[in-house]
Structure formats: C-alpha cells, structure tokens
Design a protein around this motif. Structure first.
Motif, PDB file in Angstrom:
ATOM      1  N   ASP A   1       3.743  -5.633   2.941  1.00 28.99           N
ATOM      2  CA  ASP A   1       3.253  -4.789   4.013  1.00 28.99           C
ATOM      3  C   ASP A   1       3.257  -3.193   3.832  1.00 28.99           C
ATOM      4  O   ASP A   1       4.257  -2.780   3.318  1.00 28.99           O
ATOM      5  CB  ASP A   1       3.596  -5.054   5.439  1.00 28.99           C
ATOM      6  N   ALA A   2       2.304  -2.476   4.231  1.00 26.55           N
ATOM      7  CA  ALA A   2       2.318  -0.914   4.015  1.00 26.55           C
ATOM      8  C   ALA A   2       3.694  -0.329   4.548  1.00 26.55           C
ATOM      9  O   ALA A   2       4.237   0.619   4.193  1.00 26.55           O
ATOM     10  CB  ALA A   2       1.184  -0.430   4.566  1.00 26.55           C
ATOM     11  N   TRP A   3       3.855  -0.884   5.921  1.00 25.82           N
ATOM     12  CA  TRP A   3       5.187  -0.312   6.528  1.00 25.82           C
ATOM     13  C   TRP A   3       6.337  -0.551   5.737  1.00 25.82           C
ATOM     14  O   TRP A   3       7.310   0.391   5.833  1.00 25.82           O
ATOM     15  CB  TRP A   3       5.243  -0.936   8.153  1.00 25.82           C
TER      16      TRP A   3
ATOM     17  N   GLY B   1      -0.880  -1.508  12.729  1.00 22.29           N
ATOM     18  CA  GLY B   1      -2.196  -2.060  12.131  1.00 22.29           C
ATOM     19  C   GLY B   1      -3.144  -0.923  11.838  1.00 22.29           C
ATOM     20  O   GLY B   1      -4.484  -1.415  11.434  1.00 22.29           O
TER      21      GLY B   1
ATOM     22  N   ASP C   1       1.672  -8.610  -1.634  1.00 22.59           N
ATOM     23  CA  ASP C   1       2.292  -9.403  -0.434  1.00 22.59           C
ATOM     24  C   ASP C   1       3.208  -8.413   0.345  1.00 22.59           C
ATOM     25  O   ASP C   1       3.404  -8.867   1.584  1.00 22.59           O
ATOM     26  CB  ASP C   1       3.352 -10.467  -0.956  1.00 22.59           C
TER      27      ASP C   1
ATOM     28  N   GLY D   1       2.618  -0.516  10.912  1.00 25.48           N
ATOM     29  CA  GLY D   1       3.350  -1.507  11.400  1.00 25.48           C
ATOM     30  C   GLY D   1       1.972  -1.858  12.731  1.00 25.48           C
ATOM     31  O   GLY D   1       2.092  -3.000  13.265  1.00 25.48           O
TER      32      GLY D   1
END
Length: 143
Positions: free
Chosen positions: A5-7, A46, A3, A44
């Motif tokens: 995010d990668a950033w 995308g 859950d 962030g």
C-alpha cells in the motif's frame, strides 16, 4: 511491489529521511519525515496520490517555516545560567586586606581572592563592600 500500500511507502520514506537526520543533525530532514508520515496518514485514509503529495509538501513547508525560525532563535540565545568566573561578575565582596591599584585581598563567594581596584587611584579598606566588575586570571577587579 504493487501489493504494498501507498501508506507503507510513505512510512519507508519517513524512515529514510530519519537516517540523514540522525547522521547530519539537520532538523530539516526530520520535518520532511513528519511530512512523509502525514502523507502516509492521508494514503491510509484512501486519498489519491495528488492529495498525498500535496499534504507532504504543505506539512513539510509549514514545519520548516514555523519550527526553523524558532529553533534558530533558541540556538542564538546565550545560556541563562552563568557559571565559573562569569557567575562572579557583578557580585559583592568584602575587603580582607586593603585593596588599591596594585593589589589586595577580598572574600568573594566564600573564597579568598586577590583583588585590585579598577581605578588605580582608589583604595578600599578592610570591611568595606566592593563590587566585582571583572575577573582577570585569579584576580578580581573591583569598584
């Protein structure tokens, strides 16, 4: 874990790289941390994992290639401000008591110093201006 995010992971990595930067004082870790922040920005926006890793590598390597030589040059430079006896070399002084190869007195930077002539055959009389070439202990060597 899926859950997050990668950033966020990139920012965690940047913080993790900041810890050895502080502990070891090696600026390369800071440059990698900035690369991780760049990766977080790309994540962030995308972009995919490949773009994120490429941006991390490019930014980190660019910082190391540009900043590291500049930092090395600055650390190798001597300080521009001379202090202590280093600041007295090259200054002019006035002879208060005859100065020769065995001794004498001068007024240097508002203080009275013992002095001796660099050339033991030379003598300098009262009121004459002399240049300080070296300081040995509490004695100024003059010409």
């Amino acid at each position: 874990m899926n859950d997050i995010d990668a950033w966020v992971w990139w920012l965690v990595g940047a913080a993790a790289l900041g810890i050895p930067l502080v502990v070891t004082a090696m600026p390369e870790f800071g440059m990698f941390a900035v690369g991780a922040v760049a990766g977080a920005i790309v994540a962030g926006l995308g972009f995919g994992a490949v773009a994120q890793v490429l941006v991390f590598i490019v930014v980190s390597v660019a910082l190391i290639a540009v900043v590291r030589p500049i930092a090395a040059r600055h650390s190798a430079q001597r300080p521009q401000l001379a202090t202590g006896v280093d600041a007295l070399r090259g200054k002019q002084a006035v002879v208060l008591e005859r100065v020769d190869g065995s001794g004498g007195r001068i007024k240097l930077a508002g203080e009275i110093w013992s002095a001796r002539a660099l050339d033991s055959d030379r003598t300098y009389e009262v009121g004459q201006a002399v240049d300080v070439v070296e300081i040995e202990g509490a004695t100024a060597i003059v010409i």
